[in-house]
Design an enzyme around this catalytic site. Structure first.
Site, PDB file in Angstrom:
ATOM      1  CE  LYS A  16       5.097 -23.513  11.724  1.00 52.26           C
ATOM      2  NZ  LYS A  16       5.181 -22.490  12.876  1.00 52.26           N
ATOM      3  NE  ARG A  91      11.442 -23.310  13.888  1.00 57.16           N
ATOM      4  CZ  ARG A  91      10.358 -24.100  14.187  1.00 57.16           C
ATOM      5  NH1 ARG A  91      10.055 -25.305  13.338  1.00 57.16           N
ATOM      6  NH2 ARG A  91       9.561 -23.943  15.212  1.00 57.16           N
ATOM      7  NE  ARG A 130       0.723 -25.188  20.938  1.00 56.46           N
ATOM      8  CZ  ARG A 130       1.554 -24.898  20.057  1.00 56.46           C
ATOM      9  NH1 ARG A 130       1.025 -25.164  18.896  1.00 56.46           N
ATOM     10  NH2 ARG A 130       2.857 -24.712  20.140  1.00 56.46           N
ATOM     11  NE  ARG A 136       4.833 -27.108  21.790  1.00 58.65           N
ATOM     12  CZ  ARG A 136       5.140 -27.205  20.103  1.00 58.65           C
ATOM     13  NH1 ARG A 136       4.470 -27.489  19.311  1.00 58.65           N
ATOM     14  NH2 ARG A 136       6.045 -26.317  20.021  1.00 58.65           N
ATOM     15  NE  ARG A 147       8.034 -22.098  20.569  1.00 60.21           N
ATOM     16  CZ  ARG A 147       6.666 -22.269  21.120  1.00 60.21           C
ATOM     17  NH1 ARG A 147       6.358 -22.283  22.299  1.00 60.21           N
ATOM     18  NH2 ARG A 147       5.740 -22.891  19.960  1.00 60.21           N
TER      19      ARG A 147
HETATM   20  P1  AMP Z   1       7.677 -26.457  16.283  1.00 60.27           P
HETATM   21  O1  AMP Z   1       6.880 -27.845  16.669  1.00 60.27           O
HETATM   22  O2  AMP Z   1       7.994 -26.742  14.650  1.00 60.27           O
HETATM   23  O3  AMP Z   1       7.200 -25.241  16.743  1.00 60.27           O
HETATM   24  O4  AMP Z   1       9.286 -26.862  16.843  1.00 60.27           O
HETATM   25  C1  AMP Z   1       9.571 -26.890  18.268  1.00 60.27           C
HETATM   26  C2  AMP Z   1      10.930 -26.844  18.473  1.00 60.27           C
HETATM   27  O5  AMP Z   1      11.514 -27.699  17.799  1.00 60.27           O
HETATM   28  C3  AMP Z   1      11.624 -25.271  17.890  1.00 60.27           C
HETATM   29  O6  AMP Z   1      11.321 -24.290  18.920  1.00 60.27           O
HETATM   30  C4  AMP Z   1      12.882 -25.674  17.881  1.00 60.27           C
HETATM   31  O7  AMP Z   1      13.597 -25.830  19.321  1.00 60.27           O
HETATM   32  C5  AMP Z   1      12.780 -27.263  17.352  1.00 60.27           C
HETATM   33  N1  AMP Z   1      12.871 -27.323  15.823  1.00 60.27           N
HETATM   34  C6  AMP Z   1      11.853 -27.826  15.141  1.00 60.27           C
HETATM   35  N2  AMP Z   1      11.945 -27.617  13.785  1.00 60.27           N
HETATM   36  C7  AMP Z   1      13.352 -27.028  13.754  1.00 60.27           C
HETATM   37  C8  AMP Z   1      14.088 -26.562  12.626  1.00 60.27           C
HETATM   38  N3  AMP Z   1      13.640 -26.827  11.379  1.00 60.27           N
HETATM   39  N4  AMP Z   1      15.242 -26.070  13.018  1.00 60.27           N
HETATM   40  C9  AMP Z   1      15.745 -25.811  14.200  1.00 60.27           C
HETATM   41  N5  AMP Z   1      15.009 -26.148  15.198  1.00 60.27           N
HETATM   42  C10 AMP Z   1      13.735 -26.864  14.901  1.00 60.27           C
END
Ligand code: AMP
Length: 189
Positions: A16, A91, A130, A136, A147
């Site tokens: 994404k 989300r 990754r 990360r 996740r």
């Molecule tokens: P991502 O980079 O989008 O995979 O997000 C990494 C982490 O940030 C997720 O596992 C959540 O802990 C938090 N996070 C990011 N976007 C959201 C969202 N829209 N709602 C809740 N938590 C979020």
């Protein structure tokens, strides 16, 4: 390609972020990623970052209230007036409802929702790779599995929210970055 208010949805590791980045730069519009914003807050050591850090590291979602606030603040900035690619927000169904309400109020509803799909075993493998490259904090095996589960339980249900309309397209993302980019272009044309 006329849609300029675009949402990318998909499980962790599906690409994404990479695809959102490429699409946004092709269209000359911002990529809006709540994950990036939260990681920046953690790195800056802000109060928001303090609240988000443990949740991110354990693979849990940050509260709807917090992410809705930061996403709306970002969407209200001038560069988002011409469009945006949303990555990782909404989300949950509650976030989707808040987003719809906000965009409807501005007279600028979402135009496309692209759902990127790939087999979970492949995604876990990608994320473990990754982890070695980017380091990360949430790319370790236990957190990756959590996740995935959070995606299935809390995020997948929001697709029903958008499938009612005609804006959804599913993209097979089990391929190279360039090939997936091509499929996204086709879905948008
Ligand atoms: P991502 O980079 O989008 O995979 O997000 C990494 C982490 O940030 C997720 O596992 C959540 O802990 C938090 N996070 C990011 N976007 C959201 C969202 N829209 N709602 C809740 N938590 C979020």
């Amino acid at each position: 390609m006329s849609a300029r208010r675009i949402l990318l949805v998909g499980p962790p590791g599906v690409g994404k972020g990479t695809q959102a980045e490429r699409l946004a730069s092709r269209l000359g519009i911002p990529k809006i990623s709540t994950g990036d914003m939260l990681r920046a807050a953690v790195a800056a050591g802000s109060a928001l970052g303090e609240r988000a850090r443990e949740l991110i590291e354990s693979g849990e979602l940050v509260s709807d209230e917090i992410v809705i606030g930061i996403a709306q603040a970002r969407l209200s900035e001038p560069d988002a007036r011409l469009g945006f690619v949303l990555d990782g927000f909404p989300r949950t169904p509650a976030q989707a409802e808040a987003l719809d309400g906000y965009l409807a109020g501005a007279g600028t509803p979402l135009e496309r929702c692209l759902v990127l799909e790939a087999p979970e075993a492949e995604l876990v493998e990608r994320l473990l790779k990754r982890a070695q490259i980017e380091g990360r904090a949430d790319d370790n095996e236990a957190t990756i599995r959590r996740r995935m589960q959070v995606y299935r339980d809390q995020t997948a249900p929001l697709l029903a929210h958008y499938r009612g309309g005609s804006i959804v397209a599913e993209i097979d993302a089990d391929s190279t970055i360039d090939e997936v980019e091509k499929r996204i272009d086709e879905a948008l044309s």
